[in-house]
Motif scaffolding. Structure first.
Motif, short mmCIF file in Angstrom:
data_model
loop_
_atom_site.label_atom_id
_atom_site.label_comp_id
_atom_site.label_asym_id
_atom_site.label_seq_id
_atom_site.Cartn_x
_atom_site.Cartn_y
_atom_site.Cartn_z
N LEU A 40 -76.61 33.35 -29.55
CA LEU A 40 -75.68 33.04 -30.64
C LEU A 40 -74.65 32.05 -30.13
O LEU A 40 -74.12 32.22 -29.02
N GLU A 41 -74.37 31.01 -30.92
CA GLU A 41 -73.36 30.02 -30.53
C GLU A 41 -72.45 29.71 -31.70
O GLU A 41 -72.73 30.09 -32.86
N LEU B 204 -68.90 24.84 -19.40
CA LEU B 204 -69.13 26.28 -19.55
C LEU B 204 -69.82 26.47 -20.89
O LEU B 204 -69.23 26.32 -21.94
N THR B 205 -71.09 26.81 -20.83
CA THR B 205 -71.95 26.82 -22.01
C THR B 205 -71.38 27.57 -23.20
O THR B 205 -70.71 28.60 -23.06
N GLU B 206 -71.70 27.03 -24.38
CA GLU B 206 -71.32 27.65 -25.66
C GLU B 206 -71.83 29.09 -25.76
O GLU B 206 -71.24 29.93 -26.42
N ALA B 207 -72.94 29.35 -25.08
CA ALA B 207 -73.54 30.68 -25.16
C ALA B 207 -72.63 31.77 -24.60
O ALA B 207 -72.78 32.95 -24.95
N LEU B 208 -71.68 31.41 -23.76
CA LEU B 208 -70.72 32.40 -23.24
C LEU B 208 -69.89 32.99 -24.38
O LEU B 208 -69.66 34.20 -24.44
N ARG B 209 -69.46 32.13 -25.29
CA ARG B 209 -68.69 32.62 -26.43
C ARG B 209 -69.58 33.41 -27.38
O ARG B 209 -69.14 34.38 -28.01
N GLY B 210 -70.86 32.99 -27.47
CA GLY B 210 -71.80 33.76 -28.27
C GLY B 210 -72.05 35.14 -27.70
O GLY B 210 -72.37 36.08 -28.42
#
Length: 501
Positions: A113-114, A245-251
């Protein structure tokens, strides 16, 4: 050397254009040119993945709406519909070529999720999706004898005669040589321009070369000021592209907080960390502006132990190199230039306004993104339009005589006296002040840029230039176009201009 189709760029757009075309027409001779070896393309460093409907809970309508909302409804709806409905198809192409994806034990795709997405729909391989895709596609490329590679060669300009693109002019620094390579069709797949800014998530060679040479040839362009910034880039005093820092971290439920530990995004954004990139960037800049000595942070400390090293090994390694432990430390962040939503105007097959010239990938303005790209829509765009371009060329390509493909060469003197990296960096800093902070730069007016371009053009015409001179020339060519756009006040009509800092 013969070249019937000449492709400039060895990222995902260039390589898949060659592969799709070869699978339809193995009789066509294809030349793929890259100024490096392709390993510094935006594809190679992409962390997130590819957005596509893969779940019965999800729908094409949802992906369509999310893309339009992210682009503030300045997208082309027909293009959006085509790309989202064909995303599963091109992901299946990659799978058939040997690209593997993260899956659960029962075989189901482990979808990420992003920001901006209503459902988990990101197909990925850890946080190294781009690297895995690039390596596998590059390996497949070597299986085709009709595709020849020319690496470590910079395309100087398009060769245009009688209102058509007849080929390209290439500079080979190691040989101090310039080659004019004829070709029946040229495809520009040169990537973006984010490295014209001081802070960028892209490799340092993402300097908008394809856009610059198209501008010099008078090719139609669109939406040039629409540059997307990525909100979560590690702020450790370095502008290295690997600090993303990849968007996937927030997802995965990472927080963005201020010095007081408050998740301040929710003060203005109902979706908080899962808002689109432009809105998150705007909120971060607004928060930092309250106190120039403060920082914003990405907080992953609440993740279950081992999550970072297991699911985000690339980010974990980056943090280690910066002497940060994401399980214990806050990660200071600052936005950086990430993706160009504008570029060379094309139709759905990649055709440009210049006959015999196509453009595919980030260098092209297809209408998919509007003024702000939805996360993980970039690689699927490149694949869909590479496939479209290949299908069109396979149908219209006609064999020409071998005499049409004669090379022309000339020796180049490269003293490197006109442009130095420090000069280029100063242009970047000065014009960044003008475009992003709206303050008058120390120098960099339209007339000053044109004066400098005139000197560089004269040098190139006389065969006295270097890679550094070509880089500065392309940089200023793009800045000139942006300044003209700004001077005509088109930029100020853009409702989300303030979000692009």
């Amino acid at each position: 050397m013969t070249s019937e189709i000449l492709i400039v760029g060895k990222g995902i757009a260039g390589m898949t254009s060659a592969i799709y075309l070869t699978e339809l027409r193995p009789d066509i001779q294809i030349t793929l040119i890259d100024k490096s070896d392709g390993s510094s393309s935006a594809t190679f460093f992409a962390q997130g993945g590819l957005a596509a409907v893969q779940s019965t809970l999800d729908s094409f309508d949802s992906h369509y709406r999310d893309t339009l909302e992210a682009g503030h409804f300045l997208n082309d709806p027909k293009i959006v519909r085509e790309v989202v409905t064909r995303a599963p198809e091109v992901i299946q192409d990659l799978s058939s070529w040997g690209v593997s994806w993260d899956r659960f034990e029962d075989g189901r795709l482990n979808l990420g999720l992003e920001g901006g997405h209503s459902f988990s729909r990101i197909v990925h391989h850890g946080d190294q999706s781009g690297k895995i895709i690039h390596q596998q596609v590059a390996s497949k490329l070597r299986n085709y004898p009709n595709i020849q590679l020319i690496e470590h060669s910079a395309v100087r300009d398009l060769w245009v005669e009688e209102g058509e693109c007849k080929g390209v002019i290439v500079y080979q620094e190691d040989l101090s040589q310039e080659m004019t390579i004829p070709s029946q069709t040229v495809i520009l797949a040169t990537g973006g321009l984010s490295s014209i800014f001081p802070r960028s998530t892209n490799a340092q060679n993402s300097t908008g070369d394809g856009l610059a040479i198209a501008l010099r040839a008078g090719v139609k362009t669109g939406d040039l000021p629409w540059v997307q910034f990525h909100p979560t880039v590690l702020n450790i005093g370095s502008t290295d592209h690997s600090n993303l820092l990849t968007e996937a971290l927030r997802g995965a439920d990472a927080y963005i907080i201020n010095e007081k530990g408050s998740r301040f995004l929710f003060d203005s954004l109902s979706k908080g960390e899962l808002s689109t990139r432009d809105l998150v960037c705007e909120a971060i800049w607004r928060e930092i502006a309250k106190d120039p000595n403060s920082n914003a942070y990405l907080d992953c400390r609440h993740f279950p132990k081992g999550t970072m090293i297991r699911s985000f090994p690339q980010v974990y390694s980056l943090c280690q190199r910066a002497n940060l432990d994401p399980e214990k430390d806050l990660l200071p962040i600052l936005p950086a230039a990430h993706y160009h939503c504008g570029g060379i105007s094309t139709d759905r097959t990649g055709k440009t306004s210049l006959p015999r010239l196509y453009a595919v990938g980030e260098v092209a303005r297809t209408g998919l993104h509007g003024c702000n790209r939805l996360a993980s829509n970039s690689i699927i765009e490149a694949l869909v339009f590479a496939k479209n371009a290949a299908a069109a060329l396979a149908l219209e390509h006609r064999k020409e005589s071998a005499n049409s493909y004669q090379l022309d060469t000339r020796k180049i003197y490269s003293p490197d006296i006109f442009g130095q990296p420090s000069v280029i960096d100063f242009w970047k800093e000065s014009l960044f002040e003008y475009f992003m902070k709206k303050s008058k730069p120390e120098f960099g007016s339209l007339q000053e840029i044109r004066d400098r371009l005139q000197i560089l053009e004269l040098s190139v015409e006389r065969g006295i230039y270097s890679t550094t001179i070509l880089k500065e020339r392309n940089l200023l060519q793009i800045y000139e176009a942006l300044l003209i756009f700004n001077k005509n006040e088109c930029v100020h009509d853009f409702p989300y201009q303030k979000n692009r800092i």
